[in-house]
Design an enzyme around this catalytic site. Structure first.
Site, PDB file in Angstrom:
ATOM      1  N   ASP A  17      -2.277   2.296  -4.484  1.00 41.09           N
ATOM      2  CA  ASP A  17      -3.521   2.636  -3.805  1.00 41.09           C
ATOM      3  C   ASP A  17      -4.543   1.526  -4.047  1.00 41.09           C
ATOM      4  O   ASP A  17      -4.418   0.721  -4.986  1.00 41.09           O
ATOM      5  CB  ASP A  17      -4.060   3.972  -4.309  1.00 41.09           C
ATOM      6  N   HIS A  75       0.821  -1.214   0.000  1.00 44.01           N
ATOM      7  CA  HIS A  75       0.000   0.000   0.000  1.00 44.01           C
ATOM      8  C   HIS A  75       0.859   1.272   0.000  1.00 44.01           C
ATOM      9  O   HIS A  75       0.351   2.371  -0.249  1.00 44.01           O
ATOM     10  CB  HIS A  75      -0.911  -0.005   1.229  1.00 44.01           C
TER      11      HIS A  75
END
Length: 434
Positions: free
Chosen positions: A410, A406
């Site tokens: 995204d 992450h």
């Protein structure tokens, strides 16, 4: 008179030298004797890779007194990535072993001595004598074991058989040994770690270097990457029909068995064109401050072996079609199972595909293989009731899982990537347009 003297001198010169020994001279046989001396060659631990400096000597394939050929494998060293073979630098007889099994050895360490060029006793090339082809055929036809064939009296040149030797009185010592053998634990006991009914024994087995390295890498991934997993499901009907139609033709033309891994690899490559961050990585000090984007795709294919999970790399998958990818995956899988992978086969990799479905896994969350940013997990194909155009139908369905970093990806990009893979698999014809 002069010609008679010359003729006599010529006859004397033509006589063999051993017929005219000089008084007080050394006999000719002694002059012809040669004393052979053999040089010793040192066997060292070979260079393995830049990041590997030591390993565990797992097995000696030869023992002291064995004859070895040039480049013949004499030992196996286990590292945290692959098993490295130690080959003989010269042909000769092993005179001394300088390290024991399970010892930790380092690169360039001396582990054995070979007497170069020395022929083994009896003129054979190995400590365990091999039967000649004719002797093997005779023993095979008669149904005798090798030991019985050696003890069987051979016929004389005249064709008459030798008298069979009188049986010797049995010795008590061999019986004592045979009686003790069943009580001795077998060598496989240490590897049999399964539970035994009614037993409360405990066995402690040291982790091999590959398993230790896997544990270290996985924990490093958990501690470094901000891992998150997104799921989706894919209808495998079209891909299964595609494979059914063309697998025999592909096998006949190319010798490659068409599977599902090549389709998911190709679909991932095409999806990366729209979501390039899936094929990127984070590099730099203090956790990384630089994103590296790549125009090439090196797919790491997770393969389960007896010693642990390995990830050989299919390089430049973006330039291959499905058949080329399938062939490369099959070759890597075969090398992995045979223990023939090299450091170069597993170095690098920009994206990983793990197929837990072959073991029956319904759903799971794979762990990122650092420094990569994502890993695609495939699972078992199960018939499930799904809604198709307002009707309930039974379709072969598979759950897909994408674990991603992450820090780099995204949630929107990760989900879009997985949806694109799903679309390509559910309609393989789209991959021909990419």
């Amino acid at each position: 008179m002069m010609s008679r003297r010359l003729l006599t001198a010529a006859r004397v010169l033509r006589r063999p030298m051993q017929q005219q020994p000089l008084r007080g001279s050394i006999p000719m046989p002694l002059l012809m004797t040669q004393v052979r001396t053999y040089a010793h060659s040192i066997v060292k631990v070979p260079q393995m890779a830049e990041s590997i400096t030591e390993g565990t000597l797992k097995q000696w394939n030869k023992k002291v007194g064995d004859y070895v050929e040039l480049d013949e494998e004499i030992a196996t060293i286990e590292t945290d990535k692959i098993d490295v073979a130690v080959n003989a630098p010269e042909a000769g007889v092993i005179k001394e072993l300088l390290a024991n099994e399970e010892d930790t050895v380092t690169v360039d360490q001396e582990i054995a001595k070979i007497e170069v060029g020395a022929a083994p006793e009896g003129g054979e090339k190995s400590a365990t004598s091999k039967e000649s082809p004719s002797k093997q055929e005779a023993s095979a036809e008669s149904g005798l074991t090798s030991a019985e064939t050696e003890n069987k009296p051979e016929p004389t040149k005249s064709g008459t058989k030798l008298e069979s030797p009188k049986p010797e009185p049995p010795s008590l010592e061999p019986k004592k040994e045979s009686a003790q053998k069943p009580s001795q634990p077998s060598k496989d006991t240490s590897t049999n770690t399964g539970p035994v009914l009614g037993s409360r024994e405990e066995r402690r087995v040291k982790m091999n270097r590959m398993r230790l390295r896997i544990a270290e890498r996985l924990k490093q991934s958990q501690n470094t990457a901000a891992s998150l997993t997104t799921f989706n499901e894919v209808d495998m009907s079209s891909l299964m029909e595609f494979r059914k139609l063309y697998k025999d033709e592909v096998l006949k033309k190319t010798g490659v068995k068409l599977g599902f891994m090549s389709a998911f690899s190709r679909a991932s490559v095409l999806a990366m064109r729209d979501i390039p961050a899936v094929n990127a990585s984070i590099e730099g000090e203090n956790g990384g401050d630089t994103i590296v984007y790549r125009d090439y795709v090196d797919i790491s294919v997770a393969v389960a072996t007896e010693k642990g999970l390995v990830t050989p790399v299919v390089r430049n998958a973006e330039s291959m079609d499905m058949v080329g990818i399938e062939k490369a995956i099959a070759d890597m899988g075969r090398k992995a199972r045979d223990g023939k992978l090299t450091i170069e086969d597993m170095a690098g990799g920009t994206f990983t595909i793990s197929n837990g479905g072959v073991f029956g896994s319904l759903m799971g969350t794979p762990i990122i293989n650092l420094p990569q940013s994502a890993v695609l997990g495939l699972h078992a194909i199960k018939d499930r009731a799904v809604a198709i155009n307002g009707k309930v139908e039974v379709r072969p369905m598979m759950y897909l899982a994408l674990t991603y970093d992450h820090r780099l990806l995204d949630g929107r990009e990760a989900v879009q990537f997985l949806v694109k893979v799903k679309e390509y698999i559910e309609d393989p014809r789209k991959m021909l347009l990419g």
